[in-house]
Each structure stands twice: as structure tokens, then as C-alpha cells.
Design a protein around this motif. Structure first.
Motif, short mmCIF file in Angstrom:
data_model
loop_
_atom_site.label_atom_id
_atom_site.label_comp_id
_atom_site.label_asym_id
_atom_site.label_seq_id
_atom_site.Cartn_x
_atom_site.Cartn_y
_atom_site.Cartn_z
N TYR A 129 -13.54 15.46 -14.72
CA TYR A 129 -14.74 14.66 -14.91
C TYR A 129 -14.43 13.41 -15.75
N GLY A 130 -14.95 12.28 -15.31
CA GLY A 130 -14.68 11.03 -16.00
C GLY A 130 -13.49 10.31 -15.41
N GLY A 131 -12.71 11.03 -14.57
CA GLY A 131 -11.61 10.41 -13.86
C GLY A 131 -10.27 10.48 -14.57
N SER A 132 -9.25 10.78 -13.82
CA SER A 132 -7.87 10.73 -14.28
C SER A 132 -7.24 9.47 -13.70
N MET A 133 -6.71 8.60 -14.57
CA MET A 133 -6.06 7.39 -14.06
C MET A 133 -4.90 7.74 -13.13
N ALA A 134 -4.06 8.69 -13.56
CA ALA A 134 -2.89 9.03 -12.77
C ALA A 134 -3.29 9.66 -11.44
N SER A 135 -4.30 10.52 -11.45
CA SER A 135 -4.77 11.11 -10.21
C SER A 135 -5.37 10.04 -9.30
N GLY A 136 -6.08 9.09 -9.89
CA GLY A 136 -6.65 8.00 -9.10
C GLY A 136 -5.58 7.17 -8.40
N TRP A 137 -4.50 6.86 -9.10
CA TRP A 137 -3.40 6.13 -8.47
C TRP A 137 -2.76 6.96 -7.36
N THR A 138 -2.70 8.27 -7.55
CA THR A 138 -2.12 9.12 -6.51
C THR A 138 -3.01 9.14 -5.28
N ARG A 139 -4.32 9.10 -5.47
CA ARG A 139 -5.23 8.98 -4.32
C ARG A 139 -4.90 7.71 -3.54
N TRP A 140 -4.70 6.62 -4.24
CA TRP A 140 -4.38 5.34 -3.59
C TRP A 140 -3.07 5.46 -2.81
N ILE A 141 -2.05 6.08 -3.44
CA ILE A 141 -0.76 6.23 -2.77
C ILE A 141 -0.90 7.10 -1.53
N PHE A 142 -1.58 8.22 -1.65
CA PHE A 142 -1.79 9.08 -0.48
C PHE A 142 -2.47 8.32 0.65
N GLU A 143 -3.45 7.53 0.31
CA GLU A 143 -4.17 6.79 1.34
C GLU A 143 -3.30 5.73 2.00
#
Length: 378
Positions: A129-143
Motif C-alpha cells: 500500500y502506498g506503492g513500492s518504487m522498485a516494484s513500480g519500475w519492475t511493472r514498467w520493465i515487464f510491460e
């Protein structure tokens, strides 16, 4: 980013030529040869994963060759893609090679040697909750590379039953929170919209880690990156973090910053490029490292994939006490029950920048659906 460079100590030229804007795109790839059995594609190009994901999405077979091979006068390192011929594969390969900058070698027969069969995988990317920066970047990479994924939050992890939903769980560097200091505060559920309440919760050793261990022992794959790798020991992987050895009380104690401090620098490491987790990665690679765990294997169920082999691995940045890394493994794989755990201490996906090390994550994800067995586990 896997760009070779030399240090210039003399005066540089007074001017450099302008680079045309269109050169930023990869040079167009081609289909080479005229064989009708299938295609071979170099594993060392990141866009090969985009091609792989398109083939898997279409339900078409893809294999990784375990040994290096030669084709059309080129020598390809272990991990080269073997794509058997079919009408569907031909359509996807033909349409993909030019924009992705891939050369596909059409061959008359299947290459000899063992191969790893790659299959579609169900990816759970852990977030908070509130967001993980590292997880967010991984979402971008996966996409960018067309990996399908689903976000997973602490409540779902704590509930269990994870193997029925996922083949692989990815924990990025900051989802466990800080080793020391206060836990990120959570709002009362009643104060936020209902749609966001499922995101609440905290990953804890008491409730979450046993479920993660159960997932791995049932045949799942766990990937932890950066500081999330400190969960390895707590879910049963027989490793010791050399920068936080256990004291007489059995608890890990972090080496003092007066002794060791490498705050976001580039280090050189050795790689076992013949290990499927490292397919496509050069034998020596530059890694982004930020005071992350570094491991010693404490049993045969652990295999080192990338390690530091000298007292001064610093390539760029700043380091204090770096000699403590010598002999330690930054990236290891371990068997755990029927499954496997990949611990990637260096920040192999740091803010979408280190393209040379994305393949560690990509390989780990796809191995979770492959027929390559894990290291014999505990």
C-alpha cells in the motif's frame, strides 16, 4: 547497460559528430538462411524475451539450448532460442525481427544438444500500500518486454494457497521495508476507498514468510532482488549474508557503516554464463550495487551464479571496505523443497536502467515454467 567503454585520460577531441535521432532505434533485424526446420535467436539480446513472450502467448513452443552453438558463421553463447517451425511461429518471427532488432537464423534441422522447454508462467509481482518504487519500475520493465503479471499484496500472501495462483513471486528491493526503523504506517481501512483496502498490510517474518516458504516447497519459484534478499535465510535458504553475520545470540548483525559502505555504485562481478539463470549475460558484468546482501553458500542446495572475485570491484562511484565482498556471491540459486529461490543481491533492475542485468530477472521468471529442475533442495 552492457556498453563497452575505455577511460580517456588525454585531452578529448574538440568536437564529436552529431548522432542522428533515428539511430536510437535498434538496427533492423533479419531472417537469415532458408532452412525450414525452425529458427535460432541469440539469447544475449533483451528483445529476445519480447519475441519469446509473443510466442508463448500464442501457445507456441520455445526452447533454450543449454550449450553454445555456431550458426551462419556466428558463435552463440548458451541459452540461444530454438523456435520450431510452424505457420504461427513464422508469422510472429517474420513480423518481430525487424522492429525488435533480432536476427533469426532459419536452419534445416534442430540444433543438437539438450534444451530447456519454456512455457507460459503466472507471475505475481509483490507490491504494498502506498506503492513500492522498485516494484513500480519492475511493472514498467515487464510491460516493455510483454511479460504478463499480476500485483500481489501482503494480505494475499498471508492468506496462502499461492501455488494454485502463481508460478513465480517477485519481491523487489523495498517491499520488506527498512531493516531498522519504523514500519511504514498503515491507514485505517475505513478511511480509504474499498477498492484500495486489499493493498493494506505488511510483509512480516511471522505471517508472510512461512506462506512464501510453503509456496516454494510446493514447487513455486521465489525471486528476491536487492534488499528483499534478506528474506532468503528466513524462508529456509542455507545462506549467510556476509555483511550481516549471525552473532552469538543467533541474530544477524549488520556490519558497521564505518567498516563497509557502498552507496549506489557500479561494481564488476563474475558470472556463470552457462547457468540458465545467467543465459545471455556476459562472463564479466557491471552491476548496480547499493549496500545489498552478499552471500556465502552454506550447503549443496545453493549454487552461486554471480560473485565478486577481487578486493576492488569498484568500476564507478564510491566504495568503502569493498574488499569484504571478495569471495561473496551477489546472485545465488537454491532448491527449496520442490521449488527454487533466486536471490539477486545487486539491484539488477535499478529504476529501469541496467539493461545488461535485466536478463537475471527475465531468466528467473521464465525458468519457473520450464522443465529445468532446481538445485536439489532442503
Amino acid at each position: 547497460m552492457n556498453v563497452a567503454f575505455d577511460r580517456v585520460l588525454d585531452a578529448p577531441p574538440p568536437a564529436f559528430p552529431l548522432v542522428p535521432e533515428e539511430i536510437a532505434a535498434p538496427p533492423p533485424g533479419r531472417v537469415l538462411g532458408s532452412g525450414g526446420a525452425g529458427w535460432i535467436v541469440d539469447h544475449g539480446v533483451n528483445n529476445s524475451f519480447t519475441l519469446t513472450n509473443r510466442l508463448l502467448k500464442a501457445g507456441l513452443p520455445v526452447f533454450w539450448m543449454k550449450e553454445g552453438l555456431s550458426v551462419d558463421g556466428q558463435t552463440l553463447a548458451p541459452g540461444a532460442l530454438w523456435i520450431p517451425a510452424s505457420a504461427g511461429a513464422k508469422a510472429i518471427v517474420s513480423a518481430a525481427v525487424a522492429p525488435l532488432g533480432l536476427d533469426a537464423h532459419a536452419v534445416a534441422a534442430r540444433p543438437g544438444g539438450e534444451a530447456v522447454a519454456i512455457r507460459p508462467v503466472k507471475i505475481g509481482l509483490v507490491d504494498i500500500y502506498g506503492g513500492s518504487m522498485a516494484s513500480g519500475w519492475t511493472r514498467w520493465i515487464f510491460e516493455q518486454y510483454e511479460f504478463p503479471y499480476e500485483l500481489v499484496y501482503p494480505q494475499a500472501l498471508d492468506k496462502g494457497g499461492l501455488k494454485a495462483k502463481y508460478d513465480v513471486l517477485v519481491f523487489q528491493s523495498d517491499v520488506l521495508g527498512r531493516e531498522e526503523g519504523p514500519v511504514r504506517p498503515q491507514p485505517d481501512a475505513e478511511t480509504i476507498p474499498a477498492a484500495y483496502r486489499k493493498m493494506l498490510g505488511t510483509i512480516t517474518p511471522e505471517k508472510t514468510f512461512p506462506q512464501v516458504a510453503t509456496f516454494a516447497r510446493a514447487g513455486g519459484t521465489v525471486i528476491a532482488v536487492g534488499n528483499a534478499t534478506r528474506m532468503g535465510e528466513q524462508i529456509g535458504v542455507p545462506v549467510t549474508n556476509l555483511l550481516a553475520p549471525r552473532g552469538s545470540d543467533g541474530k544477524p548483525k549488520r556490519v558497521s557503516a564505518n567498516t563497509f559502505y557502498v552507496p549506489g555504485s557500479i561494481l564488476s562481478a563474475q558470472v556463470d554464463s552457462g547457468d540458465p539463470l545467467a543465459f545471455g549475460v556476459a562472463p564479466t558484468v557491471n552491476l548496480f550495487y547499493n549496500n545489498n546482501p552478499v552471500f556465502r553458500a552454506d550447503g549443496p542446495a545453493v549454487r552461486k551464479v554471480s560473485w565478486f572475485d577481487k578486493d576492488d570491484p569498484l568500476v564507478s562511484g564510491w566504495a568503502w571496505g569493498q574488499k569484504l565482498l571478495n569471495g561473496g556471491a551477489g546472485i545465488v540459486e537454491a532448491g527449496l523443497g520442490k521449488g527454487r529461490v533466486f536471490l539477486m543481491g545487486p539491484e539488477v533492475t535499478q529504476r529501469g536502467q541496467p539493461f545488461a542485468t535485466f536478463k537475471f530477472l527475465f531468466n528467473g521468471v521464465l525458468l519457473s515454467g520450464s522443465d529445468a529442475g532446481p538445485v536439489p533442495g532442503n
